[in-house]
Design a protein around this motif. Structure first.
Motif, mmCIF file in Angstrom:
data_model
loop_
_atom_site.group_PDB
_atom_site.id
_atom_site.type_symbol
_atom_site.label_atom_id
_atom_site.label_comp_id
_atom_site.label_asym_id
_atom_site.label_seq_id
_atom_site.Cartn_x
_atom_site.Cartn_y
_atom_site.Cartn_z
ATOM 1 N N GLU A 250 11.287 13.935 16.104
ATOM 2 C CA GLU A 250 9.983 13.533 16.715
ATOM 3 C C GLU A 250 9.711 12.228 16.816
ATOM 4 O O GLU A 250 10.055 11.469 15.547
ATOM 5 C CB GLU A 250 8.986 14.396 15.808
ATOM 6 N N ASP A 251 9.171 11.723 17.880
ATOM 7 C CA ASP A 251 8.869 10.450 17.838
ATOM 8 C C ASP A 251 7.419 10.350 17.115
ATOM 9 O O ASP A 251 6.578 10.375 17.935
ATOM 10 C CB ASP A 251 8.815 9.811 19.228
ATOM 11 N N PHE A 252 7.423 9.845 15.815
ATOM 12 C CA PHE A 252 6.092 9.553 15.464
ATOM 13 C C PHE A 252 5.362 8.217 15.854
ATOM 14 O O PHE A 252 6.098 7.250 15.893
ATOM 15 C CB PHE A 252 6.202 9.690 13.760
ATOM 16 N N ASN A 253 4.384 8.273 16.293
ATOM 17 C CA ASN A 253 3.540 6.874 16.219
ATOM 18 C C ASN A 253 3.443 6.266 14.617
ATOM 19 O O ASN A 253 3.696 6.946 13.921
ATOM 20 C CB ASN A 253 1.990 7.011 16.354
ATOM 21 N N ILE A 254 3.368 4.887 14.999
ATOM 22 C CA ILE A 254 3.353 4.061 13.681
ATOM 23 C C ILE A 254 2.227 3.373 13.696
ATOM 24 O O ILE A 254 1.915 2.665 14.506
ATOM 25 C CB ILE A 254 4.752 3.471 13.514
ATOM 26 N N LEU A 255 1.565 3.353 12.481
ATOM 27 C CA LEU A 255 0.297 2.684 12.299
ATOM 28 C C LEU A 255 0.252 1.877 10.979
ATOM 29 O O LEU A 255 0.389 2.305 9.878
ATOM 30 C CB LEU A 255 -1.133 3.226 12.411
ATOM 31 N N PHE A 256 0.168 0.755 10.971
ATOM 32 C CA PHE A 256 -0.027 -0.504 10.000
ATOM 33 C C PHE A 256 -1.470 -0.825 9.855
ATOM 34 O O PHE A 256 -2.106 -1.439 10.701
ATOM 35 C CB PHE A 256 0.746 -1.783 9.942
ATOM 36 N N LEU A 257 -2.011 -0.341 8.738
ATOM 37 C CA LEU A 257 -3.258 -0.655 8.313
ATOM 38 C C LEU A 257 -3.416 -1.437 7.111
ATOM 39 O O LEU A 257 -3.559 -0.964 6.068
ATOM 40 C CB LEU A 257 -4.075 0.711 7.931
ATOM 41 N N PHE A 258 -3.491 -2.721 7.412
ATOM 42 C CA PHE A 258 -3.579 -3.672 6.233
ATOM 43 C C PHE A 258 -4.809 -4.615 6.312
ATOM 44 O O PHE A 258 -5.579 -4.487 7.067
ATOM 45 C CB PHE A 258 -2.457 -4.711 6.821
ATOM 46 N N VAL A 259 -5.123 -4.792 4.931
ATOM 47 C CA VAL A 259 -6.135 -5.525 4.563
ATOM 48 C C VAL A 259 -5.818 -6.866 3.765
ATOM 49 O O VAL A 259 -4.968 -7.180 2.912
ATOM 50 C CB VAL A 259 -7.210 -4.739 3.416
ATOM 51 N N ASP A 260 -6.158 -7.994 4.409
ATOM 52 C CA ASP A 260 -5.995 -9.334 3.974
ATOM 53 C C ASP A 260 -6.478 -9.481 2.493
ATOM 54 O O ASP A 260 -7.595 -9.344 2.164
ATOM 55 C CB ASP A 260 -6.294 -10.353 4.745
ATOM 56 N N SER A 261 -5.727 -9.974 1.559
ATOM 57 C CA SER A 261 -5.953 -10.509 0.231
ATOM 58 C C SER A 261 -6.405 -9.360 -0.621
ATOM 59 O O SER A 261 -7.289 -9.370 -1.449
ATOM 60 C CB SER A 261 -7.314 -11.638 0.097
ATOM 61 N N LEU A 262 -5.921 -7.979 -0.562
ATOM 62 C CA LEU A 262 -6.281 -6.970 -1.453
ATOM 63 C C LEU A 262 -5.010 -6.810 -2.421
ATOM 64 O O LEU A 262 -4.015 -6.441 -2.103
ATOM 65 C CB LEU A 262 -6.255 -5.835 -0.261
ATOM 66 N N ARG A 263 -5.764 -7.055 -3.543
ATOM 67 C CA ARG A 263 -4.852 -6.727 -4.728
ATOM 68 C C ARG A 263 -4.690 -5.430 -4.926
ATOM 69 O O ARG A 263 -5.365 -4.629 -5.021
ATOM 70 C CB ARG A 263 -5.266 -7.555 -5.964
ATOM 71 N N ALA A 264 -3.296 -5.199 -5.905
ATOM 72 C CA ALA A 264 -2.886 -4.047 -6.051
ATOM 73 C C ALA A 264 -3.797 -2.848 -6.972
ATOM 74 O O ALA A 264 -4.101 -1.742 -6.620
ATOM 75 C CB ALA A 264 -1.670 -3.822 -6.659
ATOM 76 N N ASP A 265 -4.693 -3.820 -7.887
ATOM 77 C CA ASP A 265 -5.536 -2.944 -8.844
ATOM 78 C C ASP A 265 -6.844 -2.434 -8.343
ATOM 79 O O ASP A 265 -7.805 -1.831 -8.759
ATOM 80 C CB ASP A 265 -5.635 -3.552 -9.973
ATOM 81 N N MET A 266 -6.976 -2.664 -6.830
ATOM 82 C CA MET A 266 -8.056 -2.371 -6.159
ATOM 83 C C MET A 266 -8.179 -0.879 -5.638
ATOM 84 O O MET A 266 -9.003 -0.150 -5.324
ATOM 85 C CB MET A 266 -8.437 -3.114 -4.972
ATOM 86 N N LEU A 267 -6.825 -0.502 -5.404
ATOM 87 C CA LEU A 267 -6.579 1.082 -5.133
ATOM 88 C C LEU A 267 -6.846 1.864 -6.247
ATOM 89 O O LEU A 267 -6.138 2.393 -6.981
ATOM 90 C CB LEU A 267 -5.122 1.132 -4.703
ATOM 91 N N ASP A 268 -8.183 2.345 -6.475
ATOM 92 C CA ASP A 268 -8.520 2.590 -7.565
ATOM 93 C C ASP A 268 -9.788 3.796 -7.117
ATOM 94 O O ASP A 268 -10.696 3.160 -6.198
ATOM 95 C CB ASP A 268 -9.013 1.755 -8.663
#
Length: 611
Positions: A250-268
């Motif tokens: 299957e040909d999946f769509n691909i979406l990059f959803l990026f945030v400038d300057s987001l440090r890793a410990d914010m994924l909380d």
């Protein structure tokens, strides 16, 4: 007699520089011999040697004045001549050595390379007896050339009129060649631009914005996304073999959803509650390192799978990223929706080079309005594309980079926060909490926008048809290590180099991945598993598959002036001076200063895609 002696000394320097620049220009021909010059005209060769002559005339002239000026003051004429002879010999030997290094590695000599060579236990070069004899012979030839240069300069130093003529001619040549380069850079004339990469110490002028302001060129001409000569003049060997990508499911769509300057410990769940809940449905990479600690290199490594050191070569040749090449081969629609523009850094001329009708900027009076405009445009675009074949979208939110958020009751979660940012106030004793609170408020607003986008995909029945990659270009530091580092691009510690990575891939189970991964791994994973590319990863990337622990000894990192090799317990940096710097993960000086055992492997990856 005093004045006459000074004039003779000055003439001597000019003549010595003249003959040295001739010798160095002749040696420069070795750089030409290893590049593709089939598309060069006779004027390209004239330009190359004109650049070499004028550049090295002034370099040798200034070096002599700086290091022998004191001897001239004290009228030690013979000492000046001896010192000039030694300088000439050293310059010629190093320059000739650089031509051999460039022939093999497509890199110029720096202090780090010398350190690796002589302290690396033969990792780079092992000196056989035959090789040592050849080095001695070439060095002797350089000394002989230096003697000839000094001898001729002594003989001619009384002829001051010709000396002045030589200086004026060389100065005019330097101005003209820099003017040609500046115009060629703005108009994407690769045959002229690549000269700056071939010749060591060459840092020519660019003035694209001036050409636009004066009306000589238009923005469309300067920021064109067209490949030069329809790609015929491409100078990167990237990929190593033609890309072969076929439908394999299957040909999946691909979406990059990026945030400038987001440090890793914010994924909380406290700072990004919406994204945290979303991540429970996907694959979360807990130790993901960006390929750059700035936007340019972070996003470049994301799309290309290459170390950030390839940026300037990709820009000068307008070489598109491997991900874009694969997407186009598979017939994907490609759209970019960024709060900040795509022309600075020049992503339109690197990762998206050649993409038609590329959206270059967003509308709005501030970063919040521009992010919302990008989201609206993506939603409209996705609605149009969803029944017309697979699409790739790149959404890049910019508000966190500026620590911007709507400063109202609804969007303020952390107080007190810094009302107006003034970077001049930042120092090691500055109370970081208000600044960090402002940043966290901006993160919460970006989190709300991420949820808005995920909800849109769900409403349009696209979630089960789309691979979604949520991440950031680099982190952001708030003096976390108490060493007065703020923001990004300053060091390669976890706060600036580590970023969140969540992948929602239809059909794949949710999990947390603990082993270290690199931004360079994302493109090859998509090419292999989503786009059906049959080439081995080594054909187009220095990364690896995200799905297995590569047990790598290091990951690549870059910023505007440094290249880094980030090990689990140490960071090895080729710094601004071109020498090696060893750091601990908290940026303290490392006591372990052993030359990395992987140096030859790293050097190969940093050069193998160059022609």
């Amino acid at each position: 007699m005093k004045d006459r002696t000074g004039r003779l000394q000055f003439s001597f320097f000019l003549y010595n520089s003249l003959f040295m620049s001739i010798c160095l220009s002749i040696c420069s021909g070795r750089f030409v011999s290893v590049v593709d010059t089939e598309s060069w005209s006779w004027f390209n060769f004239v330009y190359f040697y004109a650049v070499a002559f004028s550049l090295y005339f002034f370099i040798t002239f200034l070096v002599q004045l700086l290091l022998t000026g004191i001897f001239n003051i004290f009228k030690l004429r013979k000492t000046v001549i001896v010192l000039s002879l030694l300088l000439d010999a050293v310059i010629l030997i190093l320059f000739l050595a650089d031509t051999f290094v460039f022939n093999q590695f497509r890199l110029h000599i720096n202090l780090a390379m010398l350190e690796m060579t002589f302290l690396g236990g033969g990792q780079i070069v092992s000196f056989s007896p035959k090789m040592l004899i050849e080095i001695f012979g070439l060095s002797a030839a350089c000394v002989a050339a230096a003697v000839l240069c000094v001898f001729l300069a002594v003989k001619l130093n009384k002829s001051k009129r010709f000396a002045v003529t030589t200086f004026v001619f060389s100065l005019l040549l330097l101005i003209i060649t820099n003017g040609i380069h500046g115009f060629a850079f703005a108009t994407h004339k690769q045959n002229y631009v690549e000269v700056s990469e071939m010749l060591p110490l060459n840092k020519p002028l660019t003035f694209s914005k001036l050409l636009i302001k004066t009306g000589i060129l238009t923005k469309e001409e300067v920021y064109s996304t067209e490949l030069p000569g329809n790609g015929k003049n491409k100078k990167m060997n990237y990929p190593l073999h033609p890309l072969v990508c076929k439908k394999n499911g299957e040909d999946f769509n691909i979406l990059f959803l990026f945030v400038d300057s987001l440090r890793a410990d914010m994924l909380d769940k406290e700072y990004m509650p919406n994204t945290y809940e979303i991540s429970k449905e996907g694959i979360v990479f807990k130790d993901h390192i960006s390929g750059g600690i700035n936007t340019r290199h972070g996003i470049f490594t994301l799309f290309t799978g290459l170390p950030g050191s390839y940026w300037f070569k990709a820009l000068s040749t307008k070489t598109p990223s491997i991900l874009v090449q694969a997407l186009e081969q598979r017939g994907y629609s490609i759209g970019a929706f960024t709060g900040a523009g795509l022309t600075m850094p020049e992503f339109n001329q690197t990762i998206f080079a050649g993409v038609k009708d590329l959206r270059l900027s967003s509308k709005g009076n501030n970063v919040i309005e521009r992010d919302l405009d990008a989201i609206r445009d993506f939603e409209k675009w996705a609605e149009e594309k969803k029944n017309k074949g697979p699409f790739f979208g790149f959404i890049f939110l910019d508000n966190v980079h500026s620590a911007a958020f709507p400063e109202d009751t609804e969007n303020t979660f952390y107080e007190p926060y810094w009302k107006q940012i003034n970077h001049l106030e930042l120092n090691n004793d500055f109370d970081r909490e208000p600044y960090f609170n402002r940043y966290k408020n901006a993160v919460r607003f970006a989190d709300r926008n991420i949820k808005k986008l995920i909800d849109f995909l769900g409403k349009e029945d696209l979630l089960n048809k789309t691979i979604i990659v949520i991440g950031a270009d680099h982190g952001e530091e708030f003096n976390d290590n108490k060493k007065n580092f703020w923001g990004h691009n300053g060091n390669f510690t976890t706060y600036q180099a580590r970023v969140p990575l969540v992948i929602l891939w239809p059909g794949k189970q949710a999990e947390e991945v603990g082993y270290r991964t690199s931004m360079l791994d994302i493109a090859p994973t998509l090419l292999t598993d989503a786009l059906g590319c049959e080439n081995p990863i080594e054909d187009y990337s220095s990364g690896a598959s995200l799905w297995r622990d590569s047990k790598r000894k290091f990951v690549f990192g870059s910023n505007y002036s440094n290249d880094a090799f980030i090990e689990p317990e140490r960071i090895v940096i080729i710094n601004k001076a071109g020498s090696l710097d060893y750091r601990l993960p908290n940026n303290d000086k490392a006591s372990d200063r052993d030359v990395p055992s992987y140096w030859k492997e790293a050097l190969k990856e940093m050069t193998k895609f160059l022609k």
